[in-house]
Design a protein around this motif. Structure first.
Motif, short mmCIF file in Angstrom:
data_model
loop_
_atom_site.label_atom_id
_atom_site.label_comp_id
_atom_site.label_asym_id
_atom_site.label_seq_id
_atom_site.Cartn_x
_atom_site.Cartn_y
_atom_site.Cartn_z
N GLY A 1 15.80 13.17 29.24
CA GLY A 1 16.28 12.00 28.52
C GLY A 1 17.78 11.85 28.43
N LEU B 1 8.35 4.73 23.28
CA LEU B 1 8.49 5.74 22.24
C LEU B 1 8.07 5.23 20.87
N HIS C 1 8.24 10.63 21.81
CA HIS C 1 8.84 10.00 22.97
C HIS C 1 8.19 10.51 24.25
N TRP C 2 8.47 9.81 25.34
CA TRP C 2 8.19 10.31 26.68
C TRP C 2 9.51 10.23 27.43
N ALA C 3 9.96 11.35 27.98
CA ALA C 3 11.23 11.34 28.71
C ALA C 3 11.24 12.48 29.71
N THR D 1 3.02 2.95 20.99
CA THR D 1 4.42 2.60 21.26
C THR D 1 4.91 1.51 20.31
N THR E 1 9.38 14.78 19.96
CA THR E 1 10.82 14.52 20.02
C THR E 1 11.53 15.58 20.83
N TYR F 1 13.35 0.87 25.31
CA TYR F 1 14.74 0.59 25.66
C TYR F 1 14.76 -0.39 26.81
N ASP G 1 10.56 15.17 26.79
CA ASP G 1 9.68 14.79 25.69
C ASP G 1 8.30 14.40 26.21
N TRP H 1 13.31 7.71 28.32
CA TRP H 1 12.59 7.16 27.17
C TRP H 1 12.16 5.71 27.38
#
Length: 113
Positions: free
Chosen positions: A84, A74, A79-81, A57, A95, A61, A91, A71
């Motif tokens: 999102g 990331l 990313h991880w979402a 990472t 992406t 945000y 994600d 997100w």
């Protein structure tokens, strides 16, 4: 504990984290106070983990997204979402390929007794 995989690639994200901020963020959805260090240290990789995140990472945000699930951790290209920012973005260490990929995201949390 976080788990996700996608048909977009072969990496699997499977890790646990013991951090009060992360637990609270999952329950409340608030992203305020997020920090890169919550994701780059203090995590335990679980069976099958092959993803770059969360250890790699670089960005988090803290206010530009609506909830924790938009997100929270990331890289510029991973990313991880979960959906999102209200978009069709699921994600998982990528992406996101939107609706063209199948994904499975799971979060487990142990509440105090």
């Amino acid at each position: 504990r976080f788990y996700c995989h996608t048909s977009n690639h072969n990496r699997v994200m499977h890790f646990s984290v013991n951090n009060d901020w992360v637990k609270t963020a999952i329950l409340t959805g608030s992203i305020s106070g997020n920090s890169v260090t919550y994701w780059t240290s203090g995590t335990t990789k679980l069976d099958g983990h092959t993803a770059d995140l969360p250890d790699a990472t670089e960005l988090v945000y803290t206010e530009l997204v609506d909830t924790f699930f938009d997100w929270p951790f990331l890289l510029p290209n991973a990313h991880w979402a979960v959906k999102g920012k209200g978009l069709d973005r699921w994600d998982c260490d990528d992406t996101g390929a939107g609706s063209v990929s199948n994904t499975l995201h799971q979060i487990w949390i142990k509440l105090a007794e």
